[in-house]
Motif scaffolding. Structure first.
Motif, PDB file in Angstrom:
ATOM      1  N   VAL A 309       1.136  -1.043   0.264  1.00 37.89           N
ATOM      2  CA  VAL A 309       0.194   0.209  -0.409  1.00 37.89           C
ATOM      3  C   VAL A 309       0.630   1.321  -0.359  1.00 37.89           C
ATOM      4  CG1 VAL A 309      -1.726   1.804   1.859  1.00 37.89           C
ATOM      5  CG2 VAL A 309      -1.926  -0.884   1.369  1.00 37.89           C
ATOM      6  N   ILE A 310       1.758   1.085   0.831  1.00 39.42           N
ATOM      7  CA  ILE A 310       2.806   2.551   1.023  1.00 39.42           C
ATOM      8  C   ILE A 310       3.756   2.749  -0.190  1.00 39.42           C
ATOM      9  CG2 ILE A 310       5.130   3.291   2.098  1.00 39.42           C
ATOM     10  CD1 ILE A 310       4.270   1.949   4.524  1.00 39.42           C
ATOM     11  N   GLU A 311       4.197   1.821  -1.546  1.00 38.99           N
ATOM     12  CA  GLU A 311       4.541   1.363  -2.601  1.00 38.99           C
ATOM     13  C   GLU A 311       3.522   2.401  -3.519  1.00 38.99           C
ATOM     14  OE1 GLU A 311       6.396  -2.233  -3.102  1.00 38.99           O
ATOM     15  OE2 GLU A 311       6.361  -1.480  -5.816  1.00 38.99           O
ATOM     16  N   SER A 312       3.019   1.678  -3.834  1.00 37.07           N
ATOM     17  CA  SER A 312       1.200   2.408  -4.428  1.00 37.07           C
ATOM     18  C   SER A 312       1.480   3.972  -4.577  1.00 37.07           C
ATOM     19  CB  SER A 312       0.354   1.608  -4.467  1.00 37.07           C
ATOM     20  OG  SER A 312      -0.657   1.171  -5.158  1.00 37.07           O
ATOM     21  N   GLY A 313       1.461   3.535  -2.988  1.00 40.62           N
ATOM     22  CA  GLY A 313       0.534   5.625  -2.483  1.00 40.62           C
ATOM     23  C   GLY A 313       1.543   6.240  -2.907  1.00 40.62           C
ATOM     24  N   CYS A 314       2.666   5.619  -2.509  1.00 38.73           N
ATOM     25  CA  CYS A 314       4.020   6.864  -2.843  1.00 38.73           C
ATOM     26  C   CYS A 314       3.774   7.020  -4.369  1.00 38.73           C
ATOM     27  CB  CYS A 314       4.917   6.527  -2.334  1.00 38.73           C
ATOM     28  SG  CYS A 314       5.068   6.500  -0.260  1.00 38.73           S
ATOM     29  N   ILE A 315       3.617   6.167  -5.152  1.00 35.99           N
ATOM     30  CA  ILE A 315       3.679   5.978  -6.504  1.00 35.99           C
ATOM     31  C   ILE A 315       2.442   6.978  -7.006  1.00 35.99           C
ATOM     32  CG2 ILE A 315       3.588   4.792  -9.117  1.00 35.99           C
ATOM     33  CD1 ILE A 315       5.028   2.741  -7.520  1.00 35.99           C
TER      34      ILE A 315
END
Lengths: 359, 508
Positions: A309-315
């Motif tokens: 989630v963090i990865e996707s959110g940051c992207i």
């Protein structure tokens, strides 16, 4: 599972507020709550400052697919950590399994044979770790640090230090579908856009949860990790438990390697270096304790998903990889810090909160 | 009520449940246990009494299968009983409740009670049956209300102990061995434990009970067996002996050790504690230490003696109270600042705390004070080595080189290294915790002589010891501690060994 006896044992009903706080701070649900909060924060931030893509069904599906790749081997890591061990070789064992799979397909052994060899490789890797730990009495950290490098070596022997890319006709379609298909594509459910990979990971998780919580062997795993001397005193076959736990971890690694191959269709011996830390991070965020005796299936799933989630959110928010990594690092430390605070509230906190644990 | 049922049980089953004949155990040249014999019938309770190091723990370890006896034999229900491991003993129905509880803290009450004896079908837990057994076991101890789902680690000590006893019940133990079970319990928990023991006896479980506390012993048991220096010196019905008689049997040994003394004079007060309290222990300790004086601290294990030294030295948190040196309140809370102020401490635990076992004599002697050998942060190896060699000579450390790891030295030589460290750091206030435990007689005498020399030079020694003759011979004043408090301080000549023991034991 046993609601009837569970509710009978509690004496007197607590007030609803205390009940809610208690539920939220239950060790196995904490990571799930954290996951929901972080997801909500990203969804709101994305609506305000991003393109509003984060909270779409399509994106959440991607997140789950990413999470599943880490989650499956992390489940294996969970039992190992609960039993008081650690497996630093999990990353390179994953790539070794993927290499065996790709090699088998390239050699046209047929997919059942190739997949069989892959699973066997994973289990053997785990059993090797377990046997070395039992026989030498060296701490798991050091043993698996050694096998971590060995597995890269074994893999390189097969790949001749290249990357293996079997041709399309050599692997079955289901191996592609594992990462990319939806349940509806396979005609299981009429619902659109439910991806297959998290469903398979979920089945693997259910198996693990049943093993951990409903079998005698599961109790032994917790006992060995919680207090090895007590376990021995109680007549539990400690060495055997350790061996099986590492073997089981290896089986989950093999399943993880199917995911890995399915996504990229290539395999190289050293592509797994560093993956083990993602597995360990998922377990730790999920409430696992590196000193053993604690860890949960739901927690690990939540931990793996949180990272995705963090990865996707940051992207979606246009934040680069550096920011992503910093946020994940902070998440690991705060997860453990919060958990520690819950277990032994510092004086200032226990003065603010009503005492919840007292009789 | 419990006593009468105990007697009934004894008459009901004429044959002994457990019988021990002439059991002995040696460790190298040390005889830890010699020729101990007793019988124990169902529902009966026997107290094993003795000073620290009298052989009680060895006896219990032999019974529970940790050690195998060299001599003698044991029988359980008329059949030979030769446990090779604790799990073995447990299987035959002899279970031990350890002083340090052996539970899996992260696991629930029910899981702990059924640990290693899970009820299952095809490998799957039969939860309702497990819960029923756990609840029955707890109910027979009078505590059916305990939440079975709670992790054991979150329960108070007394409740954890009940869980451990319940585990033995679920394993259908016939003989239960308690080793100092009340040492970390509150008064309320202790009473709960005694009620549980009464219930157990009514059910025909035989009890072996080790304790220093005579009141407790009288409350729980009818018979006693006194050990001294590994040998059985007295046994019989508790009704037939008074407390002074028991104490006489416990301590009545010849003082044949050698206690050299050095002439010294008491000077002005140097360190004073007022109302010093730690988190748990010590509790409100007032004590003044003068230059040129050796002060001893007597008391039982768990009385708070070690904690007093640790609080004073900055290793444990001080909750309230004050430490003054020469009437000035001390600055800082850490052991580092204490070392600067002239404190030096020898830990009771040489293996894990007192010394860095893997490091050399050289490193261990000098680690606490490197300033004389350092210039701008650079160590001068030559000077340091010369100093270490001088210390090793001065303290008669037997080793082929100061580079030798201390782990290779004997206990006595290790302790000399620990003392040499204090000399190197130019300590003025010596805090010594059991400095002569596990050490040969010759080295003991040397340690007493050094203590005498230090106070003759106007320094202060505060020494904790469980060996009363040593305190009586070496100290100028002796303080008695129990349950975290200093009960009384008197000049040594106003104490008798008997009085010291009585005060330490009776005040609960």
């Amino acid at each position: 599972m046993d609601h009837s006896t569970g509710s009978r044992s509690s004496s007197g009903e607590p007030s609803p507020l205390v009940a809610v706080v208690r539920a939220l701070t239950r060790p196995d649900l904490g990571p799930l709550v954290a996951l929901l909060i972080v997801t909500a924060v990203f969804a709101i931030a994305d609506q305000l400052w991003g393109r509003g893509f984060f909270a779409t069904q399509y994106n959440l599906r991607l997140v789950l697919q990413t999470a599943a790749i880490v989650a499956v081997p992390a489940l294996g890591m969970t039992v190992i950590i609960i039993a008081g061990g650690i497996d630093l070789s999990a990353g390179t064992a994953t790539s070794l399994c993927a290499v065996v799979l790709a090699y088998g397909l390239e050699q046209r052994l047929g997919w059942p044979m190739a997949v069989g060899c892959t699973v066997l490789t994973g289990v053997l890797c785990g059993l090797l770790n377990g046997a070395l730990i039992i026989a030498t009495r060296i701490v798991p950290f050091v043993v698996t640090l050694g096998t971590m490098t060995m597995f890269v070596g074994f893999g390189s022997l097969l790949t001749k230090e290249l990357s293996l890319t079997p041709r399309k006709e050599t692997y079955p379609t289901w191996l592609h579908d594992l990462s990319f298909a939806n349940l509806s594509d396979l005609g299981f459910l009429p619902v659109e856009l439910i991806p297959l990979s998290p469903v398979v990971a979920g089945l693997a998780a259910i198996f693990m949860a049943v093993l951990l919580h409903s079998t005698v062997f599961g109790r032994w795993i917790f006992a060995v990790g919680s207090n090895e001397r007590t376990a021995r005193l109680a007549g539990i076959p400690v060495d055997w438990v350790k061996l099986v736990v590492y073997g089981l971890g290896g089986a989950y690694i093999a399943l993880g390697s199917l995911y890995m191959f399915s996504k990229t269709k290539e395999a190289s011996a050293n592509s797994g270096i560093g993956l083990e830390l993602q597995f360990i991070a998922a377990v730790v965020i999920g409430g696992g304790s590196l000193s053993g005796g604690r860890g949960s299936v739901i927690g690990t799933l939540a931990g793996a998903t949180l990272a995705a989630v963090i990865e996707s959110g940051c992207i979606q928010l246009g934040l680069g990889t550096p920011t992503q990594r910093i946020i994940i690092g902070v998440a690991i430390i705060s997860a453990v810090a919060l958990d520690k605070m819950r277990a032994e509230p510092p004086e200032w906190l226990s003065r603010i909160l009503p005492r919840m644990s007292s009789e | 009520m419990s006593q009468s049922t105990g007697r009934e049980a004894r008459t009901a089953s004429s044959s002994a449940l457990l019988s021990v004949h002439g059991v002995g155990k040696s460790f190298g040249p040390t005889i830890a246990l010699s020729d101990v014999s007793f019988d124990l019938a169902a529902g009966e309770s026997l107290a094993i009494i003795g000073e620290n190091g009298a052989g009680k723990s060895t006896l219990m370890k032999v019974l529970s299968g940790v050690h195998r006896p060299d001599r003698g034999r044991m029988e359980l229900l008329g059949e030979p009983f030769e446990p090779r491991a604790p799990a073995d003993g447990l299987r035959r129905g002899v279970a031990m409740i350890y002083q340090e509880l052996s539970l899996a803290p992260e696991m629930s009450v029910v899981d702990n009670i059924l640990l290693g004896q899970e009820r299952s079908r095809w490998g799957f837990l039969r939860r309702s049956e497990q819960r029923r057994i756990a609840r029955d076991a707890l109910a027979s101890l009078g505590h059916a209300d305990l939440d079975l789902n709670r992790p054991v680690g979150s329960l108070p000590m007394g409740w954890q102990q009940l869980v451990e006893i319940a585990r033995c019940l679920a394993a259908e133990a016939r003989v239960l061995i308690f080793d100092e079970p009340t040492s970390s319990l509150t008064k309320q928990d202790t009473e709960r434990l005694f009620l549980a023991i009464d219930t157990l006896r009514k059910r025909g479980v035989a009890i072996l009970y080790i304790s220093h506390f005579l009141e407790e012993v009288r409350r729980v048991t009818d018979r006693y067996l006194i050990l001294r220096d590994g040998a059985q010196v007295a046994s019989g019905e508790l009704d037939g002996i008074d407390d002074p008689g028991i104490i006489r049997a416990m301590v009545g040994r010849d003082i044949d050790d050698f206690f050299p003394t050095v002439e010294h004079q008491r000077g002005e007060p140097l360190v004073s504690l007022s109302g010093l309290s730690g988190v748990n222990k010590p509790h409100e300790v007032d004590l003044t230490l003068h230059r040129g004086e050796i002060v001893g601290v007597a008391g039982l294990v768990g009385a708070g003696r070690t904690e007093l030294l640790r609080c004073l030295y900055g290793l444990d948190q001080v909750r309230s109270g004050e430490i003054r040196i020469a009437a000035e309140p001390v600055a800082g809370r850490s052991a580092r600042s204490r070392v600067r102020q002239g404190f030096g401490m020898v830990s009771e635990d040489r293996k894990t705390e007192g010394l860095a076992q893997e490091l050399s004599i050289l490193e261990n002697c000098t680690m606490s004070y490197l300033r004389p050998f350092a210039k701008w942060g650079w160590l001068r190896a030559g000077q340091r080595r010369v100093a270490a060699e001088r210390l090793a000579r001065e303290f008669h450390v037997k080793a082929y080189s100061v580079k030798q790891p201390v782990s290779e030295l004997s206990g006595g030589n290790q302790q000399k290294v620990a003392l040499a460290r204090l000399a190197n750091q130019q300590a003025e206030i010596f805090l010594l915790d059991e400095p002569t435990r596990g050490i040969d007689v010759g080295t003991k005498a040397e340690i007493y002589r050094w203590m005498g020399q230090w106070v003759a030079e106007g320094k202060v020694v505060l020494v904790v010891s469980s060996y009363l003759p040593e305190l009586m011979a070496v100290c100028d004043r002796i303080a008695v501690m129990a349950r975290g408090r200093v009960l009384e301080v008197r000049p040594t000549e106003q104490w008798s060994e008997h009085e010291l023991m009585e005060l330490a034991i009776s005040s609960s």
